[in-house]
Scaffold this motif. Structure first.
Motif, mmCIF file in Angstrom:
data_model
loop_
_atom_site.group_PDB
_atom_site.id
_atom_site.type_symbol
_atom_site.label_atom_id
_atom_site.label_comp_id
_atom_site.label_asym_id
_atom_site.label_seq_id
_atom_site.Cartn_x
_atom_site.Cartn_y
_atom_site.Cartn_z
ATOM 1 N N UNK A 48 0.834 -1.187 0.000
ATOM 2 C CA UNK A 48 0.000 0.000 0.000
ATOM 3 C C UNK A 48 0.879 1.251 0.000
ATOM 4 N N UNK A 49 0.563 2.156 -0.916
ATOM 5 C CA UNK A 49 1.309 3.409 -0.996
ATOM 6 C C UNK A 49 2.578 3.323 -1.812
ATOM 7 N N UNK A 50 2.865 2.156 -2.397
ATOM 8 C CA UNK A 50 4.084 2.000 -3.193
ATOM 9 C C UNK A 50 3.786 1.106 -4.391
ATOM 10 N N UNK A 51 4.345 1.447 -5.534
ATOM 11 C CA UNK A 51 4.165 0.596 -6.705
ATOM 12 C C UNK A 51 5.317 -0.394 -6.851
ATOM 13 N N UNK A 52 6.321 -0.251 -6.015
ATOM 14 C CA UNK A 52 7.498 -1.117 -6.078
ATOM 15 C C UNK A 52 7.230 -2.401 -5.298
#
Length: 142
Positions: free
Chosen positions: A109-113
């Motif tokens: 959550x909050x990161x595309x990595x």
């Protein structure tokens, strides 16, 4: 034997004539074609998919593996034997004489990595192996 071209065309003409829908309207009548527009249905577009955050597998011996991204894992284990991407998930696999190690990465959550959230280990014949021992055996330079 020479056949007249009109005789050769006769079967094709008969075939085409049989495909008609009754031919012309009877004398004095006008053919009417009614067309109704297709019914329209509105299908709502689905909103963005809210996937739950992947739970991190925290077991002793997997420090430095769980929570790492693909580049960090590459520094620890070298080039993976397999790199499979499906939707937003990624599976990296390393193998050696001791075991086969699969590490699964998912975005948080909050990161595309994507980061490693789970590891699985087995022998070449499919028998389960201790994950921490497999990680230790496959680390570069060991």
């Amino acid at each position: 034997m020479n056949l007249h071209p009109a005789i050769l065309a006769l079967p094709a003409a008969l075939l085409l004539a049989s495909c008609g829908g009754g031919g012309a309207a009877p004398a004095g009548k006008t053919a009417q074609v009614r067309s109704t527009p297709p019914a329209r249905t509105t299908v709502p577009r689905p909103g963005p998919i809210q996937r739950p955050a992947a739970q991190l597998q925290m077991i002793p011996g997997l420090e430095g593996v769980i929570g790492a991204d693909a580049l960090q894992l590459g520094r620890v284990f070298g080039t993976p034997r397999l790199d499979v991407i499906e939707d937003d998930a990624r599976k990296l696999q390393w193998s050696g004489t001791a075991c086969i190690l699969d590490i699964y990465l998912y975005p948080q959550t909050g990161s595309s990595k994507p980061i490693a959230t789970y590891a699985d280990a087995r022998r070449g014949d499919g028998r389960e192996v201790d994950r921490a021992a497999c990680v230790a055996a496959l680390r570069k330079g060991q």
